[in-house]
Scaffold this active site. Structure first.
Site, PDB file in Angstrom:
ATOM      1  N   CYS A 137     -19.926 -32.005 -23.543  1.00  9.13           N
ATOM      2  CA  CYS A 137     -18.982 -32.366 -24.601  1.00  9.13           C
ATOM      3  C   CYS A 137     -18.514 -33.797 -24.442  1.00  9.13           C
ATOM      4  CB  CYS A 137     -17.787 -31.415 -24.566  1.00  9.13           C
ATOM      5  SG  CYS A 137     -16.563 -31.740 -25.837  1.00  9.13           S
ATOM      6  N   CYS A 138     -18.583 -34.558 -25.517  1.00 16.70           N
ATOM      7  CA  CYS A 138     -17.995 -35.893 -25.603  1.00 16.70           C
ATOM      8  C   CYS A 138     -18.640 -36.900 -24.661  1.00 16.70           C
ATOM      9  CB  CYS A 138     -16.486 -35.854 -25.319  1.00 16.70           C
ATOM     10  SG  CYS A 138     -15.616 -34.604 -26.248  1.00 16.70           S
ATOM     11  N   GLY A 139     -19.789 -36.544 -24.061  1.00 17.90           N
ATOM     12  CA  GLY A 139     -20.448 -37.485 -23.167  1.00 17.90           C
ATOM     13  C   GLY A 139     -19.668 -37.756 -21.896  1.00 17.90           C
ATOM     14  N   LYS A 140     -18.731 -36.865 -21.542  1.00 22.71           N
ATOM     15  CA  LYS A 140     -17.873 -37.100 -20.376  1.00 22.71           C
ATOM     16  C   LYS A 140     -18.074 -36.022 -19.307  1.00 22.71           C
ATOM     17  CE  LYS A 140     -14.371 -39.375 -23.218  1.00 22.71           C
ATOM     18  NZ  LYS A 140     -12.974 -39.351 -23.690  1.00 22.71           N
ATOM     19  N   ASP A 184     -11.564 -30.901 -27.626  1.00 24.79           N
ATOM     20  CA  ASP A 184     -12.716 -31.642 -27.105  1.00 24.79           C
ATOM     21  C   ASP A 184     -13.782 -31.829 -28.184  1.00 24.79           C
ATOM     22  OD1 ASP A 184     -11.556 -31.858 -24.625  1.00 24.79           O
ATOM     23  OD2 ASP A 184     -12.659 -30.183 -23.733  1.00 24.79           O
TER      24      ASP A 184
END
Length: 280
Positions: free
Chosen positions: A112-115, A240
């Site tokens: 999720c979200c590249g994090k 998110d």
């Protein structure tokens, strides 16, 4: 066309209940929301059963199929026949492909979200949920107005207390509202109407009567609306996903207060506070 249902197409029925008030019981008539099972067949094969309120059934079917990635627009449908009497909806797509419900209902884990955070998706979500690029701008008064419009269109909820309500609003005006016992169904009915009517979605927001779950957030993304305004709170996964999908999630709209959980840049009078939420 929709057939006549076993309930006469009614979204409510009246029943006598034993009501306790002021220290005593009384038998009184009450209004109860109808719960209806609509079994969906696609290209001759059973695909899903939707437990719903038996109104706007064709919109529901179109919205559900688009949300699941079975169709992209109305031109993908060769024919549709809904019978509320038999509780069935039969859709023939132009591709005629045989679909596997197990494939559409399969979950997988994505980042999720590249994090590095992990999110659970249905496969259809990955295919149909895309970041929303609409630069719609709202004020705090617009948020309160959206909830006022939702409340004004919530007659079935006021009658029964047993349904969810979703409304599409633009520039302080109600575009349409739909109610259903299923929160997802209310959003699919809006989606289906927009597909069938060619409704322009730029500048719109979705107002919602319940909480913002991840499923609700994904439905809003699939419709293509950049703002969701809800009476209840979001889940952490919904927040998110809102960050990832470029959706402004606004919750806990109570009285003259609300919380902004993601992308506050769409709120013209909140830009000074944007740095605080982004740095958290």
């Amino acid at each position: 066309m929709n057939g006549v249902s076993r309930f006469g197409g009614a979204e409510t029925r009246r029943r006598f209940v034993l009501r306790y008030r002021s220290g005593e019981y009384r038998q009184e008539e009450d209004v109860i929301a109808t719960e209806f099972a609509l079994t969906l067949f696609v290209n001759g094969e059973e695909f899903s059963t939707l437990v719903c309120t038996p109104t706007y059934a064709e919109d529901l079917v179109y919205g559900f199929l688009a949300s699941e990635g079975v169709i992209r627009d109305v031109d993908d449908v060769e024919s549709i026949r809904v019978s509320l009497w038999t509780g069935t909806a039969r859709v023939q797509t132009k591709s005629g492909a045989v679909l596997s419900p197990a494939l559409y209902n399969k979950r997988y884990i994505g980042s999720c979200c590249g994090k590095g955070r992990q999110s659970f998706y249905f496969q259809s979500d990955a295919l149909t949920a895309r970041p929303v690029e609409d630069p719609v701008s709202l004020s705090a008064d617009d948020v309160f107005r959206a909830m006022d419009l939702l409340d004004a269109s919530s007659g079935l909820f006021e009658e029964t207390g047993g349904v969810h309500v979703a409304a599409l609003v633009r520039e302080g005006q109600l575009v349409l509202a739909r109610a259903d016992i299923g929160r997802h169904n209310a959003l699919d009915k809006i989606y289906g109407h927009c597909l069938r009517a060619g409704e322009r979605l730029s500048g719109t927001a979705v107002a919602f009567s319940g909480r913002i779950s991840s499923e609700v957030l994904l439905k809003v993304a699939k419709i293509g609306v950049g703002v969701v305004i809800a009476r209840g709170a979001p889940t952490l996964l919904a927040v998110d996903l809102a960050e990832e999908l470029n959706i402004t999630a606004i919750g806990f709209v109570r009285g003259r207060a609300f919380n902004v959980y993601s992308h506050p840049w769409r709120l013209a009078d909140a830009k000074k506070a944007q740095g605080a939420i982004e740095g958290a």
